[in-house]
Design an enzyme around this catalytic site. Sequence first.
Site, PDB file in Angstrom:
ATOM      1  CE  LYS A  84      -3.809   1.928   2.801  1.00  0.00           C
ATOM      2  NZ  LYS A  84      -4.681   1.692   3.963  1.00  0.00           N
ATOM      3  CB  SER A 160      -8.020   3.569   3.079  1.00  0.00           C
ATOM      4  OG  SER A 160      -7.159   2.885   3.978  1.00  0.00           O
ATOM      5  CB  SER A 184      -8.166   0.355   5.740  1.00  0.00           C
ATOM      6  OG  SER A 184      -8.811   1.578   5.623  1.00  0.00           O
TER       7      SER A 184
END
Length: 522
Positions: A84, A160, A184
């Site tokens: 990420k 996210s 997330s």
Amino acid sequence: MTVSNHLLFSFTSIYDYQEALNEGTLSCRDAVLHYLDRINRLSHLNAFVQVYEKKALETADQLDNERMAGKKPGRLHGVVIGIKDVICFKDHPVTAGSHILEGFHSLYHATAVERMMKEGAIMIGHLNCDEFAMGSSNENAPVYGRAKNALDTEKVSGGSSGGSAVAVQASLCMLSLGSDTGGSIRQPADFCGIIGLKPTYGRISRYGLIAYASSFDQIGIFGRNISDIAVLLEVMSGFDPRDATSSKKPVPSYAESLTPNAQRTTVNDQPPTANRQPPTSNRSAQSFGGQGRQRIAVLKETLSHPSLDPEIRDKITEFLSDLRIKGHEVVEISFDLLDYIVPAYYILTTAEASSNLSRFDGVRYGYRTTDNEAGFPGFYLKSRSEGFGKEVKRRILLGTFVLSAGYYDAYFSKAQKVRKILTERTKLIFNEFDLILSPTVPTTAFKTGEKSSDPTAMYLADLYTVYANLVGIPGISLPLFTHTNGMPFGIQAMTNQFRELSLLQFSNELMQQYKSYEIPTL
Ligand code: GLN
């Protein structure tokens, strides 16, 4: 290496892949080429924000040479991983999806990355996410735009860590890392039909993870099978002197205890060096795999919540009845705190974010306003106003507000009290139960734009996930169901702190006993 090798390659598990490497039917270079080709072909999904082609191929070649020279391979030898865009990879850009970090390159590796690389993993690129990990749909993406759900590109990937979920969903890498502050990892895993694990707070070092809310943030893993996730968890876990909140608790052999022939005696999450008890006959004789009868709590209010899709409720209820038939104790318990969870989460995390994000001031790194006349304090004001996106600014303002004199007691300290009460209640629950089960998200993946104009509707997507972060326990989402609308959805399992081993064992059994969602070939 042949051209057909990388086109024919298909990943099933780390174990199978490494077997093929050892047999010489495949090379790490083949695997990397395979993923580069897919990333390219499926670039419309917008999962990757940076692809490190040259570096990944160089690492692959080095690993291939070492293997051929007879060097003992690391545990993640050749495993192709996406990370990420909030996790540092030395000498590579990291932006947290924000203009404010434009042009910034990591000066060091995150500990999680460093530990994986030491075991031979290949970092193939950075993955899309909501700006500063704030969001539930990857729509707060001012720099790159959102990652798209590969099952229906009109639908959100979740957030996210949307890019991290899509990358595994669409087989753009073998496994990926995300971060989970309020869901997330588990929520996008649910929306994309894959597995997502958020470990206990402090299990994996946060060093090199760009902070959103430091007392909630935790790095975690997306994958397609539990044994792969177990290996990654084991490699990354453990104390790190560079993160004072990382735990000194020894790391159990997560991976070993999942192999079919392993003695199922480590259910107490003891490290491998501890004295193992011989299997007790009543446990191993249970109908439900080797782990035996589990005491499972279901928080009544989670299933009766008005925002829960009725079909999800029915399927989960049916599933729970089936667990009872299989011999588990499944008890619905009252949990009157559910309505306080999301508000408490948003007060505490925005407060922490307002402090964490104050370092982005345009002076030392990242975006700086081009208005040379801005002066002081206009320089800060302009750099921050121009550099941050809308949702991040909303949260900085909210966090500053709840911490300000006069409102502190009304909001921040009340939310802290809620957190304390939740922690106490959780202790009591785990005195009696091994696990808590709930839906992961109240709905399946929604349409892009459907909730983006209403932040509070969006915040409700976190209803079932933020609890684990408030109390620091591990949680996993398992893709066990398909909705009649065609989209997958999951069940969330949570255990007490540092009980990842039981959580993984239980998850493994569920994945084997129930036909999990099958992602169509993309
Ligand atoms: N959706 C939640 C939020 O927007 C969770 C985010 C996260 O876990 N990083 O805060």
